[in-house]
Design an enzyme around this catalytic site. Sequence first.
Site, short mmCIF file in Angstrom:
data_model
loop_
_atom_site.label_atom_id
_atom_site.label_comp_id
_atom_site.label_asym_id
_atom_site.label_seq_id
_atom_site.Cartn_x
_atom_site.Cartn_y
_atom_site.Cartn_z
N GLY A 10 0.81 -1.22 0.00
CA GLY A 10 0.00 0.00 0.00
C GLY A 10 0.84 1.26 0.00
N TYR A 11 0.28 2.32 0.57
CA TYR A 11 0.93 3.63 0.60
C TYR A 11 2.22 3.59 1.41
CZ TYR A 11 -3.12 5.81 -1.52
OH TYR A 11 -4.10 6.18 -2.40
N VAL A 12 2.30 2.66 2.36
CA VAL A 12 3.52 2.56 3.16
C VAL A 12 4.45 1.49 2.58
CG1 VAL A 12 4.40 1.83 5.42
CG2 VAL A 12 2.55 3.47 5.27
N VAL A 86 0.25 -4.10 6.71
CA VAL A 86 -1.15 -4.32 6.28
C VAL A 86 -2.06 -3.30 6.95
CG1 VAL A 86 -0.73 -6.79 5.92
CG2 VAL A 86 -1.59 -6.00 8.13
N ALA A 219 2.97 10.57 18.18
CA ALA A 219 3.40 11.55 17.17
C ALA A 219 2.19 11.99 16.34
CB ALA A 219 4.48 10.96 16.28
N CYS A 272 -4.56 8.08 8.72
CA CYS A 272 -3.95 7.78 10.02
C CYS A 272 -4.44 8.59 11.21
CB CYS A 272 -2.44 7.94 9.91
SG CYS A 272 -1.71 6.77 8.77
N PHE A 273 -4.55 9.91 11.04
CA PHE A 273 -4.75 10.74 12.23
C PHE A 273 -5.95 10.30 13.07
CE2 PHE A 273 -2.38 14.83 10.72
CZ PHE A 273 -1.19 14.17 10.88
N GLN A 274 -7.11 10.24 12.43
CA GLN A 274 -8.31 9.90 13.21
C GLN A 274 -8.22 8.48 13.76
OE1 GLN A 274 -12.41 11.17 12.37
NE2 GLN A 274 -12.74 9.06 11.78
P1 NAI Z 1 -3.01 0.35 2.48
O1 NAI Z 1 -4.44 -0.02 2.67
O2 NAI Z 1 -2.63 1.28 1.39
O3 NAI Z 1 -2.15 -1.00 2.27
C1 NAI Z 1 -2.31 -2.16 3.01
C2 NAI Z 1 -2.21 -3.34 2.06
O4 NAI Z 1 -2.16 -4.54 2.82
C3 NAI Z 1 -3.41 -3.47 1.11
O5 NAI Z 1 -2.96 -3.43 -0.23
C4 NAI Z 1 -4.00 -4.86 1.46
O6 NAI Z 1 -4.51 -5.55 0.32
C5 NAI Z 1 -2.80 -5.56 2.06
N1 NAI Z 1 -3.13 -6.67 2.94
C6 NAI Z 1 -4.02 -6.70 3.97
N2 NAI Z 1 -3.98 -7.92 4.58
C7 NAI Z 1 -3.04 -8.65 3.92
C8 NAI Z 1 -2.54 -9.96 4.09
N3 NAI Z 1 -2.97 -10.75 5.08
N4 NAI Z 1 -1.58 -10.40 3.23
C9 NAI Z 1 -1.13 -9.61 2.23
N5 NAI Z 1 -1.57 -8.35 2.03
C10 NAI Z 1 -2.50 -7.86 2.88
O7 NAI Z 1 -2.50 0.90 3.89
P2 NAI Z 1 -1.26 1.88 4.17
O8 NAI Z 1 -1.68 3.30 4.04
O9 NAI Z 1 -0.07 1.40 3.43
O10 NAI Z 1 -1.07 1.64 5.72
C11 NAI Z 1 -0.55 0.42 6.22
C12 NAI Z 1 -0.22 0.63 7.68
O11 NAI Z 1 0.76 1.66 7.81
C13 NAI Z 1 -1.40 1.07 8.54
O12 NAI Z 1 -1.28 0.48 9.80
C14 NAI Z 1 -1.22 2.57 8.65
O13 NAI Z 1 -1.78 3.07 9.82
C15 NAI Z 1 0.29 2.69 8.68
N6 NAI Z 1 0.81 3.97 8.20
C16 NAI Z 1 0.28 4.61 7.11
C17 NAI Z 1 0.80 5.80 6.67
C18 NAI Z 1 0.22 6.50 5.49
O14 NAI Z 1 0.57 7.65 5.27
N7 NAI Z 1 -0.63 5.88 4.71
C19 NAI Z 1 1.94 6.44 7.34
C20 NAI Z 1 2.46 5.68 8.43
C21 NAI Z 1 1.89 4.50 8.84
#
Ligand code: NAI
Length: 481
Positions: A10-12, A86, A219, A272-274
């Site tokens: 994902g985004y991270v 995830v 943070a 994230c924030f909320q």
């Molecule tokens: P996202 O929703 O973009 O990506 C998560 C990915 O994980 C999805 O593509 C999903 O299909 C995959 N996934 C879920 N369960 C899975 C599994 N069992 N096996 C394989 N793939 C699986 O989420 P994002 O934004 O990347 O965030 C991920 C984590 O990072 C969250 O906990 C978020 O709070 C944290 N985070 C996010 C930030 C942001 O700016 N988006 C910044 C810092 C932390």
Amino acid sequence: MVKICCIGAGYVGGPTMAVMALKCPEIEVTVVDISEPRINAWNSDRLPIYEPGLEDVVKQCRGKNLFFSTDVEKHVFESDIVFVSVNTPTKTQGLGAGKAADLTYWESAARMIADVSKSSKIVVEKSTVPVRTAEAIEKILTHNSKGIEFQILSNPEFLAEGTAIKDLYNPDRVLIGGRDTAAGQKAIKALRDVYAHWVPVEQIICTNLWSAELSKLAANAFLAQRISSVNAMSALCEATGADVTQVAHAVGTDTRIGPKFLNASVGFGGSCFQKDILNLIYICECNGLPEAANYWKQVIKVNDYQKIRFANRVVSSMFNTVSGKKIAILGFAFKKDTGDTRETPAIDVCNRLVADKAKLSIYDPQVLEEQIRRDLSMARFDWDHPVPLQQIKAEGISEQVNVVSDAYEATKDAHGLCILTEWDEFKSLDFKKIFDNMQKPAFVFDGRNVVDAVKLREIGFIVYSIGKPLDSWLKDMPAVA
Ligand code: NAI
């Protein structure tokens, strides 16, 4: 060759691993996901997320030491270090609903790691998780481990969308939490050595697991709190004739406070924030700390207030009714330079205006129509689940919403226009042309303070800018949230 696997593209997971691969050419990095379309996009010319500089990084290492795959188990099996990035959504049902983090995806990833592993691994929490999640994950891994040793590290990600690549190249700090045992310290060192390829070691902070987990929530809570503070101040500025930009500047020049993150706006958004504050509130409550929980609750309440205050201002300014009126929405992403719409304030503002029977014409340079329609049709928190599991309301989004491909089309014949994302291109629009093509009186509601209100008033617009002295037109029409 050291092999790294990241679960969650994902985004991270995507940008973080792309930069890691670029900076560590001798390490093989594979990003895996259960979502086939997402992996296909990572392997194509159109990446699944928009992030300045990302495409360049991916192109440099994809196929060399950076791979994207749906074969989750194979790559976990082969790797030495497994990052887990995830979704960790807010629970919508059962104990802690509306606040606690839903660790379903995390737990299923941990069980899968335990099932397929035949060699010792370092498992890294990249997702934002509640304090002491590592302990739960450790239990899952060690109960099923068949004698294999797993070391759990917490390595929360601090990147901000829109500047992710820059943030990953030059992070303020990298945080690694681990066990205070010899094996735990060895694992910390192994991960620190990876980051040390490009991050100065003094910027790599090593702590215990719980401090690292809590620091990420803290943070985000502090950052969001700053926005709610300046937004609360913006309401008072409007009521008193002060200018929030001037107030924020005067406040921010105090070195103890600092100038960053003090822009008043229609409200904070993003995935994230909320979510993280709700999680923090839940943890406070579970630990018998209701006063601490209530303090953080207020940050979210002010954010909700700000979004609704903005929408109410639109309605009240236009003779208290927007029924049947065309309103242009410029910007739908939660901030500029990203196509991400998760928890964007635009959703609340649009839903509020739709409820008042407005006809919306929405334009965003990066967000696709399909995404906007999904967002306006989804129940609260449903967005934070892997796409195949998201629930869309059966009736879909109403005919009141039209999504168009440029700002001039969006504003043609509109009664008002709302700027909800601070995209640079909105600053250089030909507002004379827009004014000529709008219904009169023509209103601009600037939720990001990006346009020059003085110039727009000269053209003939009635302008509302968040936290700025009000037009005489607006003064007589208070926006009560
Ligand atoms: P996202 O929703 O973009 O990506 C998560 C990915 O994980 C999805 O593509 C999903 O299909 C995959 N996934 C879920 N369960 C899975 C599994 N069992 N096996 C394989 N793939 C699986 O989420 P994002 O934004 O990347 O965030 C991920 C984590 O990072 C969250 O906990 C978020 O709070 C944290 N985070 C996010 C930030 C942001 O700016 N988006 C910044 C810092 C932390």
